[in-house]
Design a protein around this motif. Structure first.
Motif, PDB file in Angstrom:
ATOM      1  N   UNK A 198     -16.746   9.127  -1.108  1.00  0.00           N
ATOM      2  CA  UNK A 198     -15.930   9.076   0.109  1.00  0.00           C
ATOM      3  C   UNK A 198     -14.994   7.865   0.092  1.00  0.00           C
ATOM      4  N   UNK A 199     -15.505   6.759  -0.428  1.00  0.00           N
ATOM      5  CA  UNK A 199     -14.673   5.559  -0.543  1.00  0.00           C
ATOM      6  C   UNK A 199     -13.536   5.792  -1.542  1.00  0.00           C
ATOM      7  N   UNK A 200     -13.853   6.477  -2.653  1.00  0.00           N
ATOM      8  CA  UNK A 200     -12.813   6.805  -3.632  1.00  0.00           C
ATOM      9  C   UNK A 200     -11.705   7.637  -2.991  1.00  0.00           C
ATOM     10  N   UNK A 201     -12.106   8.647  -2.221  1.00  0.00           N
ATOM     11  CA  UNK A 201     -11.134   9.523  -1.561  1.00  0.00           C
ATOM     12  C   UNK A 201     -10.303   8.739  -0.557  1.00  0.00           C
ATOM     13  N   UNK A 202     -10.959   7.853   0.188  1.00  0.00           N
ATOM     14  CA  UNK A 202     -10.246   7.049   1.174  1.00  0.00           C
ATOM     15  C   UNK A 202      -9.246   6.118   0.487  1.00  0.00           C
ATOM     16  N   UNK A 203      -9.665   5.551  -0.641  1.00  0.00           N
ATOM     17  CA  UNK A 203      -8.763   4.654  -1.365  1.00  0.00           C
ATOM     18  C   UNK A 203      -7.503   5.383  -1.816  1.00  0.00           C
ATOM     19  N   UNK A 204      -7.673   6.594  -2.344  1.00  0.00           N
ATOM     20  CA  UNK A 204      -6.525   7.363  -2.812  1.00  0.00           C
ATOM     21  C   UNK A 204      -5.571   7.686  -1.669  1.00  0.00           C
ATOM     22  N   UNK A 205      -6.119   7.944  -0.480  1.00  0.00           N
ATOM     23  CA  UNK A 205      -5.271   8.193   0.688  1.00  0.00           C
ATOM     24  C   UNK A 205      -4.476   6.943   1.041  1.00  0.00           C
ATOM     25  N   UNK A 206      -5.145   5.798   1.051  1.00  0.00           N
ATOM     26  CA  UNK A 206      -4.460   4.541   1.363  1.00  0.00           C
ATOM     27  C   UNK A 206      -3.451   4.180   0.278  1.00  0.00           C
ATOM     28  N   UNK A 207      -3.775   4.503  -0.968  1.00  0.00           N
ATOM     29  CA  UNK A 207      -2.858   4.218  -2.070  1.00  0.00           C
ATOM     30  C   UNK A 207      -1.550   4.983  -1.885  1.00  0.00           C
ATOM     31  N   UNK A 208      -1.640   6.223  -1.426  1.00  0.00           N
ATOM     32  CA  UNK A 208      -0.453   7.029  -1.157  1.00  0.00           C
ATOM     33  C   UNK A 208       0.369   6.433  -0.022  1.00  0.00           C
ATOM     34  N   UNK A 209      -0.314   5.953   1.028  1.00  0.00           N
ATOM     35  CA  UNK A 209       0.370   5.327   2.158  1.00  0.00           C
ATOM     36  C   UNK A 209       1.073   4.041   1.736  1.00  0.00           C
ATOM     37  N   UNK A 210       0.403   3.287   0.869  1.00  0.00           N
ATOM     38  CA  UNK A 210       0.992   2.033   0.392  1.00  0.00           C
ATOM     39  C   UNK A 210       2.265   2.297  -0.406  1.00  0.00           C
ATOM     40  N   UNK A 211       2.274   3.370  -1.184  1.00  0.00           N
ATOM     41  CA  UNK A 211       3.468   3.703  -1.974  1.00  0.00           C
ATOM     42  C   UNK A 211       4.660   3.948  -1.055  1.00  0.00           C
ATOM     43  N   UNK A 212       4.448   4.730   0.023  1.00  0.00           N
ATOM     44  CA  UNK A 212       5.520   4.974   0.987  1.00  0.00           C
ATOM     45  C   UNK A 212       5.912   3.720   1.734  1.00  0.00           C
ATOM     46  N   UNK A 213       4.922   2.902   2.053  1.00  0.00           N
ATOM     47  CA  UNK A 213       5.181   1.663   2.775  1.00  0.00           C
ATOM     48  C   UNK A 213       5.982   0.686   1.917  1.00  0.00           C
ATOM     49  N   UNK A 214       5.701   0.667   0.614  1.00  0.00           N
ATOM     50  CA  UNK A 214       6.424  -0.216  -0.295  1.00  0.00           C
ATOM     51  C   UNK A 214       7.897   0.167  -0.379  1.00  0.00           C
ATOM     52  N   UNK A 215       8.175   1.466  -0.364  1.00  0.00           N
ATOM     53  CA  UNK A 215       9.561   1.932  -0.394  1.00  0.00           C
ATOM     54  C   UNK A 215      10.323   1.434   0.841  1.00  0.00           C
ATOM     55  N   UNK A 216       9.700   1.531   2.002  1.00  0.00           N
ATOM     56  CA  UNK A 216      10.336   1.049   3.237  1.00  0.00           C
ATOM     57  C   UNK A 216      10.521  -0.465   3.190  1.00  0.00           C
ATOM     58  N   UNK A 217       9.507  -1.161   2.676  1.00  0.00           N
ATOM     59  CA  UNK A 217       9.567  -2.616   2.569  1.00  0.00           C
ATOM     60  C   UNK A 217      10.723  -3.057   1.660  1.00  0.00           C
ATOM     61  N   UNK A 218      10.881  -2.402   0.510  1.00  0.00           N
ATOM     62  CA  UNK A 218      11.945  -2.767  -0.426  1.00  0.00           C
ATOM     63  C   UNK A 218      13.321  -2.548   0.195  1.00  0.00           C
ATOM     64  N   UNK A 219      13.471  -1.463   0.934  1.00  0.00           N
ATOM     65  CA  UNK A 219      14.746  -1.175   1.594  1.00  0.00           C
ATOM     66  C   UNK A 219      15.079  -2.269   2.609  1.00  0.00           C
ATOM     67  N   UNK A 220      14.096  -2.633   3.425  1.00  0.00           N
ATOM     68  CA  UNK A 220      14.324  -3.658   4.450  1.00  0.00           C
ATOM     69  C   UNK A 220      14.567  -5.025   3.826  1.00  0.00           C
ATOM     70  N   UNK A 221      13.882  -5.323   2.729  1.00  0.00           N
ATOM     71  CA  UNK A 221      14.072  -6.614   2.069  1.00  0.00           C
ATOM     72  C   UNK A 221      15.512  -6.743   1.576  1.00  0.00           C
ATOM     73  N   UNK A 222      16.050  -5.671   1.009  1.00  0.00           N
ATOM     74  CA  UNK A 222      17.447  -5.699   0.584  1.00  0.00           C
ATOM     75  C   UNK A 222      18.398  -5.853   1.758  1.00  0.00           C
ATOM     76  N   UNK A 223      18.064  -5.239   2.897  1.00  0.00           N
ATOM     77  CA  UNK A 223      18.926  -5.333   4.073  1.00  0.00           C
ATOM     78  C   UNK A 223      18.909  -6.739   4.666  1.00  0.00           C
ATOM     79  N   UNK A 224      17.767  -7.439   4.569  1.00  0.00           N
ATOM     80  CA  UNK A 224      17.716  -8.828   5.034  1.00  0.00           C
ATOM     81  C   UNK A 224      18.664  -9.686   4.203  1.00  0.00           C
TER      82      UNK A 224
END
Length: 340
Positions: A186-212
């Protein structure tokens, strides 16, 4: 469809841009007014920060200017000859793609490719073709003025959101590690879900960092510190990857181990509260008052890696994150911000 304050403000802003564009073109009597409308809408529609709109506006303006300058050679120099204009279009598109594709100015190249046919395949005179360039500039100016003075959203504030979400994912995963009712699968499955969220979050973060960096080109310390903070968050996720897939996060349930995880969770909760509070007002947690500036390369060397050792490393990373967040909040309060 969720209705939020941000969506309402952005919708009103675009509507006002179109209204002002209409009033301007109707009053002045502009030919081809659609270029004013289109440029204003393009700059505002899919960007929500000042930096994002500045980036898009500059790309639109630079792309149009370069395309217009290139077209001038063929329209004026060769009397607007159709066949030579075809040669100019082919050469111009090739050069735009070759020079700009894969660079930070890639949107400029795209706009050159889009604008060249408009200018080279005109059926009127030179004045009419380049009046379109002026109208595009007017539309961009309307959009940027509205973004500046009508409830502006700055990337320097919005970037706190991906930092918060990343830390929240870290907290959720650490809480799961202390949950005796969860299995390793269950922890493995939860980690993979969070890993997917982090990938999307990183994309948003990189975009905003460039805009700053576009908003405040003369103040690199702020985005550089944010980049360092996010780097430490990513390191924690890599450490958790080791725990989940290469160690056994549920095997050690000794009090010392659980206390360490709970202490790390408490550190994250302090950081989450600090980020939330600093979105509207300056706040430094009392627990951070004694934290000094920590060099990025100071780590304790550990051998015989175990679940306990990994969490001790995570604790070090959280100290780095707290120190950098403290610096970020101090910069937000004390630095004079000037749009570049």
């Amino acid at each position: 469809m969720e209705l939020t304050n941000e969506k309402v403000i952005r919708a009103i802003r675009v509507a006002l841009a179109i209204l002002i564009s209409y009033l301007y073109t109707a009053y002045v009597g502009v030919s081809d007014p659609m270029w004013v409308f289109m440029s204003a809408a393009m700059v505002l529609f899919d960007t929500d920060t000042v930096g994002g709109s500045l980036s898009k506006g500059k790309a639109r303006l630079y792309g149009t200017f370069l395309a217009a300058s290139f077209s001038l050679i063929f329209i004026f120099g060769f009397n607007n000859n159709f066949l030579l204009n075809v040669v100019g279009l082919t050469l111009g598109v090739f050069l735009a793609v070759y020079w700009f594709l894969g660079t930070k100015n890639e949107p400029v190249g795209g706009l050159i490719c889009w604008t060249l046919p408009v200018l080279l395949f005109n059926i009127s005179d030179l004045r009419s073709a380049f009046l379109r360039t002026f109208n595009i500039g007017v539309g961009i100016m309307i959009a940027l003025l509205l973004l500046k003075f009508f409830y502006p959203t700055y990337a320097k504030n919005k970037i706190l959101e991906p930092l918060y979400k990343t830390l929240k994912d870290l907290e959720s995963f650490m809480i799961a590690m202390t949950n005796l009712g969860m299995s390793n699968q269950e922890i493995n499955k939860m980690y993979l879900q969070h890993e997917s969220q982090i990938a999307g979050n990183t994309s948003k973060y990189m975009k905003l960092l460039g805009e700053i960096r576009i908003e405040y080109p003369k103040f690199p310390e702020y985005p550089d510190t944010i980049a360092t903070t996010y780097l430490h968050m990513q390191r924690i996720f890599r450490l958790m990857n080791i725990m989940v897939f290469h160690l056994d996060p549920k095997s050690n349930q000794q009090p010392e181990y659980l206390d360490l995880i709970n202490a790390n969770i408490a550190k994250i909760e302090i950081a989450l509260l600090a980020i939330q509070t600093n979105q509207s007002s300056y706040y430094i947690p009392e627990e951070w008052q004694s934290i000094p500036a920590i060099p990025d390369t100071v780590y304790n060397v550990r051998k015989n890696l175990s679940e306990l050792e990994v969490n001790l490393i995570i604790q070090d990373e959280l100290t780095f994150i707290a120190a950098n967040l403290k610096k970020i909040f101090e910069l937000r309060k004390h630095k004079h911000w000037t749009i570049g």
